[in-house]
Design a protein around this motif. Structure first.
Motif, mmCIF file in Angstrom:
data_model
loop_
_atom_site.group_PDB
_atom_site.id
_atom_site.type_symbol
_atom_site.label_atom_id
_atom_site.label_comp_id
_atom_site.label_asym_id
_atom_site.label_seq_id
_atom_site.Cartn_x
_atom_site.Cartn_y
_atom_site.Cartn_z
ATOM 1 N N LYS A 97 -0.800 -1.451 -10.810
ATOM 2 C CA LYS A 97 -0.532 -1.706 -9.381
ATOM 3 C C LYS A 97 -1.495 -2.782 -8.867
ATOM 4 N N GLU A 116 3.698 -7.120 6.583
ATOM 5 C CA GLU A 116 4.067 -6.490 5.299
ATOM 6 C C GLU A 116 5.073 -5.381 5.568
ATOM 7 N N CYS A 118 7.508 -2.252 4.648
ATOM 8 C CA CYS A 118 7.495 -1.100 3.733
ATOM 9 C C CYS A 118 6.226 -1.140 2.896
ATOM 10 N N ALA A 119 5.117 -1.069 3.604
ATOM 11 C CA ALA A 119 3.816 -1.423 3.031
ATOM 12 C C ALA A 119 3.136 -0.296 2.275
ATOM 13 N N GLY A 120 3.660 0.925 2.346
ATOM 14 C CA GLY A 120 2.927 2.047 1.751
ATOM 15 C C GLY A 120 1.570 2.162 2.438
ATOM 16 N N HIS A 123 -1.767 -1.781 0.494
ATOM 17 C CA HIS A 123 -2.681 -2.380 -0.500
ATOM 18 C C HIS A 123 -2.638 -3.905 -0.474
ATOM 19 N N LEU A 138 4.299 -2.451 8.257
ATOM 20 C CA LEU A 138 5.308 -1.520 8.758
ATOM 21 C C LEU A 138 5.612 -0.531 7.643
ATOM 22 N N GLN A 141 6.233 6.316 6.373
ATOM 23 C CA GLN A 141 5.507 7.586 6.227
ATOM 24 C C GLN A 141 4.187 7.572 6.995
ATOM 25 N N LEU A 144 0.850 7.746 5.054
ATOM 26 C CA LEU A 144 0.447 6.491 4.390
ATOM 27 C C LEU A 144 -0.137 5.523 5.418
ATOM 28 N N ALA A 164 7.205 3.053 11.385
ATOM 29 C CA ALA A 164 8.582 2.863 11.876
ATOM 30 C C ALA A 164 9.555 2.846 10.712
ATOM 31 N N ASP A 165 10.804 3.121 11.046
ATOM 32 C CA ASP A 165 11.877 3.084 10.046
ATOM 33 C C ASP A 165 12.441 1.655 10.000
ATOM 34 N N LEU A 167 14.955 0.533 8.817
ATOM 35 C CA LEU A 167 16.408 0.413 8.963
ATOM 36 C C LEU A 167 16.864 0.686 10.396
ATOM 37 N N LEU A 184 6.706 -6.249 -1.029
ATOM 38 C CA LEU A 184 6.506 -6.058 -2.465
ATOM 39 C C LEU A 184 7.191 -4.746 -2.855
ATOM 40 N N HIS A 185 8.263 -4.860 -3.598
ATOM 41 C CA HIS A 185 8.978 -3.699 -4.113
ATOM 42 C C HIS A 185 9.489 -2.767 -3.018
HETATM 43 C C1 LIG Z 1 8.072 1.359 -3.677
HETATM 44 S S1 LIG Z 1 7.078 1.611 -2.274
HETATM 45 C C2 LIG Z 1 6.259 0.066 -2.140
HETATM 46 C C3 LIG Z 1 5.015 0.158 -1.325
HETATM 47 C C4 LIG Z 1 4.180 -1.111 -1.277
HETATM 48 N N1 LIG Z 1 4.930 -2.248 -0.839
HETATM 49 C C5 LIG Z 1 3.557 -1.366 -2.624
HETATM 50 O O1 LIG Z 1 3.999 -2.227 -3.356
HETATM 51 O O2 LIG Z 1 2.601 -0.659 -2.927
HETATM 52 C C6 LIG Z 1 8.248 1.589 -0.970
HETATM 53 C C7 LIG Z 1 7.681 1.974 0.372
HETATM 54 O O3 LIG Z 1 8.727 1.893 1.333
HETATM 55 C C8 LIG Z 1 8.559 2.941 2.252
HETATM 56 N N2 LIG Z 1 9.836 3.190 2.928
HETATM 57 C C9 LIG Z 1 10.910 3.851 2.433
HETATM 58 N N3 LIG Z 1 11.900 3.881 3.336
HETATM 59 C C10 LIG Z 1 11.429 3.219 4.438
HETATM 60 C C11 LIG Z 1 11.983 2.920 5.701
HETATM 61 N N4 LIG Z 1 13.232 3.310 6.002
HETATM 62 N N5 LIG Z 1 11.238 2.239 6.576
HETATM 63 C C12 LIG Z 1 9.979 1.841 6.265
HETATM 64 N N6 LIG Z 1 9.391 2.096 5.077
HETATM 65 C C13 LIG Z 1 10.112 2.781 4.167
HETATM 66 C C14 LIG Z 1 8.114 4.101 1.400
HETATM 67 O O4 LIG Z 1 7.503 5.110 2.180
HETATM 68 C C15 LIG Z 1 7.150 3.403 0.443
HETATM 69 O O5 LIG Z 1 5.852 3.391 0.951
#
Ligand SMILES: C[S@@+](CC[C@H](N)C(=O)[O-])C[C@H]1O[C@@H](n2cnc3c(N)ncnc32)[C@H](O)[C@@H]1O
Length: 388
Positions: A97, A116, A118-120, A123, A138, A141, A144, A164-165, A167, A184-185
């Motif tokens: 990672k 960023e 869906c940043a988890g 990182h 953004l 969870q 996180l 936030a969501d 979508l 990222l991913h």
């Molecule tokens: C595969 S992880 C990637 C996390 C980070 N980008 C990384 O590379 O470490 C996908 C992330 O998307 C978040 N996620 C999933 N659905 C989401 C949504 N509807 N809105 C925002 N974040 C979301 C998950 O909680 C997760 O943290």
């Protein structure tokens, strides 16, 4: 050099022509579907898996002209232009990672404040924030987000978190023109949504590494680009999983169990067809791995129970297991053919995103940001508003 659009058209034409190969579901096929490639039946599945490139080309090129070259297409690597991230930021992260984060941050240099998506725990954004960039993350969870905020406080970084969501309609407000948006991913619909919002907002730069193409809410993949809509391949989530099916490694034991599971499942399928008289594949749900350390009869009883199927007395388990083993060879040969399309299909999905951004006026580069050994999803789409 061919433009992205030219490549996309050529690849779309090839994938449309050979749709019957990659849209096939091997498990559901009772017989070998390609009479012109009957010669493949002379090979065992292990022999096919063990072929070198010349051996593969000799079996593919005569039947599917043009495909082999697409299978060998390699994206160029982005140059690592940025500084090494601070090693102390890697605490609590697995090696692979951290390598992905390092390589992404060195390949992509922010041209504006960073968003960023869906940043988890944030990182990636933390690395940029530690280098003096303002970063907004953004993430869905809340825990996180909280862990990310805690880190930002600890390292005294300009790193904000929005829980936030991505979508939801609400998320659109966070994507602005004066930003460098990154993901990222972020899976399937999540990164597609970012691209759509960024195009709408005219965001300065967008850099994404897509993954999990099959995680979409619709029954079929909705191409993003108008070129993609013209060539709609009617991709289902099953098709979209194909690019993710890497050659599985994981040791001899894991491979033995995987093969055994396939044999048991196909053996049960032969049994259920005989018992019901219906010559159609019956899907069986995921099974506890422990069932595959036991015998075939144990698995078949479990599967019959799940499907509400009464088993008669005196079933010849050995016979059905042997049928399963024979069919597994056929299925593995069919999978070998389907896997020719893993790379071309992923490239098609990447080019759909690239063309979408180009249609909106971005200058787009497509390449890899890290070695395959760090992640099989190592493609990077880097788009800049057309002033560079
Ligand atoms: C595969 S992880 C990637 C996390 C980070 N980008 C990384 O590379 O470490 C996908 C992330 O998307 C978040 N996620 C999933 N659905 C989401 C949504 N509807 N809105 C925002 N974040 C979301 C998950 O909680 C997760 O943290």
């Amino acid at each position: 050099m061919q433009s992205h659009l030219d490549q996309f058209h050529a690849l779309s034409e090839l994938l449309s022509r050979y749709k019957g190969d990659w849209q096939l579901m091997p498990f559901t096929q009772a017989t070998w579907p390609w009479p012109e490639m009957a010669g493949l039946e002379a090979f065992s599945a292990d022999e096919l898996d063990g072929l070198d490139l010349d051996g593969q080309r000799a079996l593919i090129e005569p039947y599917r002209p043009g495909l082999f070259a697409w299978m060998q297409t390699e994206l160029g690597a982005f140059a690592a232009e940025g500084p090494e991230p601070l090693a102390r930021l890697s605490v609590g992260m697995k090696g692979r990672k951290w390598q992905q984060i390092t390589d992404f941050s060195q390949a992509v240099r922010p041209v504006a404040s960073v968003l960023e998506w869906c940043a988890g725990k944030g990182h990636l954004g933390r690395v940029y924030a530690s280098q003096g960039h303002a970063v907004k993350a953004l993430e869905l969870q809340a825990d996180l987000c909280e862990q990310g905020r805690e880190q930002a406080r600890h390292w005294q970084l300009d790193h904000q978190f929005v829980c936030a969501d991505a979508l939801s309609a609400d998320a659109a407000q966070y994507v602005r023109q004066d930003q460098h948006a990154m993901a990222l991913h972020a899976c399937g619909d999540l990164h597609s949504r970012l691209l759509q919002l960024a195009v709408k907002a005219g965001t300065e730069a967008v850099s994404i590494s897509p993954c999990c193409y099959h995680l979409i809410a619709t029954e079929y993949y909705q191409p993003l680009s108008s070129a993609g809509r013209q060539w709609d391949l009617t991709l289902t989530p099953f098709d979209l999983r194909l690019p993710l099916q890497e050659l599985v490694t994981g040791g001899e034991r894991a491979s033995r169990l995987r093969h055994l599971e396939q044999q048991y499942r196909l053996g049960f399928d032969a049994l259920q067809r005989a018992l019901t008289g219906v010559n159609a594949y019956l899907p069986v749900p995921n099974a506890p791995k422990s069932l595959f350390t036991g015998d075939f009869a144990g698995f078949a009883r479990w599967a019959a129970d799940k499907k509400g199927l009464a088993l008669s007395a005196g079933i010849n388990w050995q016979h059905y297991l042997a049928l399963g083993q024979a069919r597994q060879q056929v299925v593995r040969r069919m999978d070998w053919v389907r896997h020719w399309y893993r790379k071309p299909l992923e490239l098609w999905l990447l080019l759909d995103r690239v063309c979408f951004l180009e249609e909106a006026g971005y200058q787009v580069s497509l390449g890899t940001f890290t070695d395959k050994q760090h992640t099989p999803r190592n493609a990077l789409i880097d788009a800049r508003r057309g002033r560079f």
